[in-house]
Write a protein that holds these residues in place. Structure first.
Motif, short mmCIF file in Angstrom:
data_model
loop_
_atom_site.label_atom_id
_atom_site.label_comp_id
_atom_site.label_asym_id
_atom_site.label_seq_id
_atom_site.Cartn_x
_atom_site.Cartn_y
_atom_site.Cartn_z
N VAL A 323 0.84 -1.14 0.04
CA VAL A 323 0.08 0.06 -0.01
C VAL A 323 0.93 1.25 -0.04
CG1 VAL A 323 -1.58 1.14 1.27
CG2 VAL A 323 -1.76 -1.17 1.14
N LEU A 324 1.90 1.32 0.81
CA LEU A 324 2.79 2.55 0.94
C LEU A 324 3.59 2.57 -0.33
CD1 LEU A 324 3.83 1.99 4.71
CD2 LEU A 324 2.06 3.41 3.70
N ALA A 325 3.98 1.40 -1.14
CA ALA A 325 4.72 1.43 -2.46
C ALA A 325 4.12 2.18 -3.30
CB ALA A 325 5.32 -0.13 -2.63
N TYR A 326 2.84 1.99 -3.53
CA TYR A 326 1.82 2.61 -4.34
C TYR A 326 1.70 3.90 -4.06
CZ TYR A 326 1.40 -1.77 -7.06
OH TYR A 326 1.52 -3.05 -7.93
N SER A 327 1.66 4.41 -2.64
CA SER A 327 1.47 5.66 -2.19
C SER A 327 2.61 6.33 -2.66
CB SER A 327 1.26 5.69 -0.90
OG SER A 327 1.37 6.87 -0.19
N THR A 328 3.84 5.71 -2.74
CA THR A 328 5.23 6.40 -3.35
C THR A 328 5.10 6.77 -4.58
OG1 THR A 328 6.53 5.29 -1.17
CG2 THR A 328 7.55 6.33 -3.30
N ILE A 329 4.57 5.92 -5.29
CA ILE A 329 4.42 6.05 -6.61
C ILE A 329 3.56 7.36 -6.91
CG2 ILE A 329 3.79 5.02 -9.06
CD1 ILE A 329 4.60 2.43 -7.89
N SER A 330 2.29 7.43 -6.46
CA SER A 330 1.39 8.49 -6.52
C SER A 330 1.92 9.68 -6.09
CB SER A 330 0.19 7.97 -5.68
OG SER A 330 -0.64 9.05 -5.93
N GLN A 331 2.70 9.91 -5.12
CA GLN A 331 3.14 10.91 -4.46
C GLN A 331 4.37 11.54 -5.57
OE1 GLN A 331 1.55 12.77 -2.21
NE2 GLN A 331 0.28 11.03 -2.24
N LEU A 332 5.18 10.58 -5.96
CA LEU A 332 6.03 11.00 -6.92
C LEU A 332 5.44 11.64 -8.19
CD1 LEU A 332 8.39 8.05 -6.61
CD2 LEU A 332 9.02 10.41 -6.06
N GLY A 333 4.50 11.08 -8.66
CA GLY A 333 3.66 11.52 -9.51
C GLY A 333 3.24 12.76 -9.44
N TYR A 334 2.79 13.29 -8.24
CA TYR A 334 2.77 14.57 -7.77
C TYR A 334 3.72 15.70 -7.99
CZ TYR A 334 -2.30 13.90 -5.95
OH TYR A 334 -3.42 14.02 -5.76
N MET A 335 4.79 15.12 -7.54
CA MET A 335 5.84 15.99 -7.52
C MET A 335 6.39 16.27 -8.99
SD MET A 335 8.38 13.87 -4.83
CE MET A 335 7.72 13.14 -3.58
N MET A 336 6.25 15.49 -9.91
CA MET A 336 6.40 15.53 -11.50
C MET A 336 5.51 16.51 -11.88
SD MET A 336 9.22 14.22 -12.49
CE MET A 336 10.20 12.99 -12.26
N LEU A 337 4.13 16.28 -11.51
CA LEU A 337 3.17 17.39 -11.95
C LEU A 337 3.31 18.50 -11.59
CD1 LEU A 337 0.47 17.87 -12.82
CD2 LEU A 337 -0.72 17.27 -10.70
N GLY A 338 4.09 18.71 -10.12
CA GLY A 338 4.37 20.14 -9.81
C GLY A 338 5.43 20.57 -10.49
N LEU A 339 6.46 19.83 -11.18
CA LEU A 339 7.37 20.42 -11.98
C LEU A 339 6.91 20.88 -13.35
CD1 LEU A 339 10.36 18.17 -11.32
CD2 LEU A 339 10.22 20.72 -10.46
N GLY A 340 5.85 20.17 -13.69
CA GLY A 340 5.42 20.13 -15.18
C GLY A 340 4.32 21.64 -15.08
N MET A 341 3.85 21.84 -14.04
CA MET A 341 3.21 23.32 -13.73
C MET A 341 4.22 24.45 -13.86
SD MET A 341 0.00 22.53 -13.76
CE MET A 341 0.75 21.17 -14.77
N GLY A 342 5.37 24.32 -14.16
CA GLY A 342 6.33 25.49 -14.47
C GLY A 342 5.96 25.87 -15.81
N ALA A 343 5.00 25.31 -16.52
CA ALA A 343 4.38 25.96 -17.81
C ALA A 343 3.70 27.12 -17.46
CB ALA A 343 3.73 24.67 -18.65
N VAL A 344 3.15 27.23 -16.30
CA VAL A 344 2.17 28.47 -16.16
C VAL A 344 2.83 29.20 -14.93
CG1 VAL A 344 -0.02 27.55 -16.88
CG2 VAL A 344 0.71 26.82 -14.47
N ILE A 345 3.68 28.74 -13.99
CA ILE A 345 4.16 29.51 -12.90
C ILE A 345 5.68 29.71 -12.79
CG2 ILE A 345 2.09 28.93 -11.58
CD1 ILE A 345 4.09 26.82 -10.01
N GLY A 346 6.25 29.19 -13.91
CA GLY A 346 7.85 29.20 -14.01
C GLY A 346 8.50 28.63 -12.76
N ALA A 347 9.61 29.38 -12.40
CA ALA A 347 10.67 28.65 -11.47
C ALA A 347 9.96 28.52 -10.24
CB ALA A 347 11.58 29.69 -11.14
N GLU A 348 8.69 29.00 -9.76
CA GLU A 348 8.12 28.78 -8.68
C GLU A 348 7.59 27.36 -8.42
OE1 GLU A 348 4.07 29.87 -6.28
OE2 GLU A 348 4.85 31.16 -7.87
N ALA A 349 7.56 26.42 -9.70
CA ALA A 349 7.30 25.23 -9.81
C ALA A 349 8.44 24.20 -9.00
CB ALA A 349 6.95 24.74 -11.12
N VAL A 350 9.58 24.71 -9.18
CA VAL A 350 10.72 24.08 -8.47
C VAL A 350 10.45 24.26 -6.99
CG1 VAL A 350 13.08 23.77 -8.28
CG2 VAL A 350 12.11 24.39 -10.43
N GLY A 351 10.18 25.22 -6.43
CA GLY A 351 10.00 25.40 -4.98
C GLY A 351 8.78 24.45 -4.39
#
Length: 670
Positions: A323-351
């Motif tokens: 359960v925790l392993a799939y949770s990790t994969i899911s949360q890593l997806g959120y991190m990548m999504l956060g970086l991808g949002m640099g398309a609208v918020i720029g360098a703030e996405a890194v923070g």
């Protein structure tokens, strides 16, 4: 900066601890555990002091570069991004090593364990410190090697040996893509400098790479009839490496099987080291991604889909660690999504993304260590055999609740009240809404919000099935020793209050990573190169959107409470082999059958075997034909050799006569 000259000790001390523990660990107390603990504690102290100094002068980053050979260098770069990563990795690794003293106390190979975990930590720290892409890649490969050794730590178990090989081979796919990206990048840079590199200039150092971003972006290649920027090709190859290391779809399949190692290894891999390497790579090369057309959109889509895809499997697993392993994969997806949002918020996405990475390190390490505490005490990790564990393990239960609240993201929008996960995950979801509003593309937001609902559902399902109610088997159990519960308590406090304390200064600090004395990047200008239109009204989302992640988290909690605590719904009607949806999720979308049985065995192995068979037959046929013709020719020529001298004389005379006639005819013609 007073401590900058000690920066090289951050990875070196754990590396030395590996050597010492490997050779003499058995002869020292606790299986050699004290050596890596003191080494990593010293690395943490140096990292913390450097980070504090950098907070005071964020523009004056530490940059040390030394000639290696030819046009390559070895170097250290500690900017805001590297500083927070170093502090997090050393801190979480230190707590895991302290916890491991109790957890691994009865393992006969504990000295090998502490040696390998120390090398694992050193490799990750070296990766973070690298000031050039090649050095980062070398450390990247060392991290992969260490994960292979630790996942297969109990190599006597066939399942552990198989999981280690699966992790190693799956991540190699991404590693080959990463290496290909480095080769393409170097070829482009070498072409741009016309093959003339001044002495002391290192093309693969990040400041040099970033200085050529516009020129590389202007170079195009035709792929399947489409003009594609070289920068897009390079960044997507880099992202391919990140997909493998950070468990993004479709190269995520190794992560659940990595549970075959000790639970402390799972905590180290899933929280502080290996899986965060891919996110760090994309963050480190963010100026390249934001100048590469379409790259950030692909990062966002893959991340959002991974977050949802993994969460759907987490709700049906019965193994605590899976359960925790799939949770990790899911949360890593959120991190990548956060970086991808640099398309609208720029360098703030890194923070934003790195803050979720750090907060996730705290509560995911806590979740795995709590699971390890339960397994250590009761001897099983099947949730169906547990129940009522809170009565015999109150400290473990309390810290597990704190971690669950952080993972689900409980808090009150607009206030400083909330768990760490609330302050790190919710901004990513809100940025996905901003992306939908700005670009008219709502899929990332929808994926993220549904994944948030499922996240709350599966973590509270785990909590109620494991810690609440009455025991379903006679498992016994007892609270873990202080060496295990003290790290749990520290991480529990951080899971609850860390986000509220540091979220704003953290994001501001890390978002300024690319403006300092090492690099000075104009991110909005690079966004124009990549054809991204940055939004200027971030942080003004409607009130319902701000509350939506909390609302779905509460809904997930209520569903889990009704089903798994009050047992108001008979789940046996749904948890059945006759239920096609449950069967699909429980069998993990038949990924093992598709990747292993169909692709690896049928397509690759049997395909290569069949090709080899036909190639062998073809080559054998050629050899047989040549030998047959040679033998036949020999037999024919052998008949000419009669041994009668008159026959030989006649042949010579005839040949000479024909040659004279031929020469005469040629001379008459010309």
């Amino acid at each position: 900066m007073a401590y900058e000259n000690l920066a090289f000790l951050i990875p070196l001390l754990p590396a030395l601890a590996f050597v010492i523990t490997f050779f003499v660990g058995k002869k020292t107390p606790y299986g050699g555990a004290l050596i890596p603990i003191f080494a990593i504690a010293a690395s943490f102290l140096i990292s913390l002091l450097i980070t504090i100094g950098l907070l005071q002068n964020p523009d004056q980053v530490i940059s040390q570069s030394y000639h290696w050979f030819a046009i390559l260098n070895l170097g250290i770069l500690i900017d805001p991004l590297a500083a927070v990563m170093l502090t997090m990795v050393t801190f979480v690794s230190l707590l895991i090593h302290i916890y491991s003293v109790g957890y691994m106390s009865h393992d006969p190979a504990k000295s090998r364990y502490f040696a390998e975990t120390s090398l694992f930590t050193a490799s990750m720290l070296s990766l973070i410190l690298s000031d050039n892409i090649l050095q980062l890649f070398i450390s990247w490969e060392l991290v992969g090697l260490c994960s292979y050794l630790l996942i297969g730590f109990w190599y006597q178990k066939p399942s552990a040996a198989s999981a280690a090989k699966k992790a190693f081979l799956t991540t190699r796919i991404g590693d080959v893509m990463f290496l290909a990206g480095i080769i393409v990048l170097f070829a482009d840079l070498f072409k741009l400098v016309n093959g003339s590199i001044p002495e002391g200039v290192y093309l693969l150092r990040f400041d040099e790479i970033f200085s050529y971003i516009p020129e590389i972006a202007a170079m195009n290649a035709t792929i399947l009839g489409f003009e594609v920027s070289h920068l897009t090709i390079i960044t997507l190859l880099f992202f391919g490496g990140a997909v493998g290391k950070s468990g993004q779809f479709p190269l995520h399949v190794w992560l659940p099987d990595a549970m075959e190692g000790p639970t402390t290894v799972s905590a180290l891999i899933h929280a502080a080291t290996m899986v965060t390497a891919g996110v760090y790579l994309v963050a480190r090369t963010f100026p390249m991604f934001i100048a590469a057309p379409q790259s950030l959109i692909i990062v966002a889509y893959v991340g959002a889909f991974t977050a949802l895809f993994a969460a759907t499997m987490g709700i049906v697993m019965n193994d605590l660690k899976r359960v925790l392993a799939y949770s990790t994969i899911s949360q890593l997806g959120y991190m990548m999504l956060g970086l991808g949002m640099g398309a609208v918020i720029g360098a703030e996405a890194v923070g934003v993304s790195i803050f979720h990475l750090v907060s996730h390190a705290f509560f995911k390490a806590l979740l795995f260590l709590c699971a390890g505490s339960v397994i250590h005490a009761v001897g099983t990790h099947d949730m169906r055999e547990l129940g009522g564990v809170a009565k015999v393990m109150p400290i473990t239960a309390a810290t597990m609740v704190a971690a669950s609240l952080a993972l689900a993201g409980f808090g009150i929008p607009g206030t400083s009240i909330g768990s760490t996960g609330f302050f790190s995950k919710d901004p990513i979801i809100e940025n996905a809404y901003l992306f939908g509003e700005h670009a008219g593309n709502w899929f990332p937001y929808l994926f993220a919000i549904v994944a948030a609902l499922l996240t709350s559902l599966y973590i509270f399902r785990l909590l109620f099935m494991t810690f609440a109610g009455k025991p379903r088997t006679n498992y016994g159990g007892h609270e873990s020793p202080a060496s295990m519960t003290v790290p749990l308590s520290i991480l529990g406090i951080l899971a609850l209050i860390f986000g509220a304390i540091v979220v704003e200064p953290f994001n501001k600090f890390v978002s300024g990573t690319f403006v300092n004395n090492f690099v000075n990047m104009d991110i909005p200008a690079l966004a124009e190169v990549g054809n991204y239109e940055l939004a200027h009204h971030a942080g003004h989302e409607p009130l319902l959107i701000l509350w939506m992640p909390v609302i779905v988290a509460v809904i997930g909690l209520l569903i889990a409470f009704v089903i798994y605590y009050q047992k108001a719904i008979d789940m046996s009607r749904f948890v059945s082999k006759d239920n096609s949806v449950y069967k699909l999720l429980y069998n993990r979308y038949y990924q093992n059958e598709i990747f292993t049985q169909l692709f690896a065995v049928k397509f690759v192995y049997e395909g290569l075997a069949m090709a080899g068979y036909h190639i062998d037959r073809f080559i054998d046929g050629i050899v047989n034909v040549i030998s047959y013709l040679t033998i036949e020719a020999g037999d024919s020529f052998r008949k000419i050799q009669t041994g009668v001298i008159q026959h030989y004389s006649m042949a010579v005379i005839t040949g000479v006569s024909l040659l004279v006639i031929l020469i005469k005819l040629v001379m008459e013609v010309f």
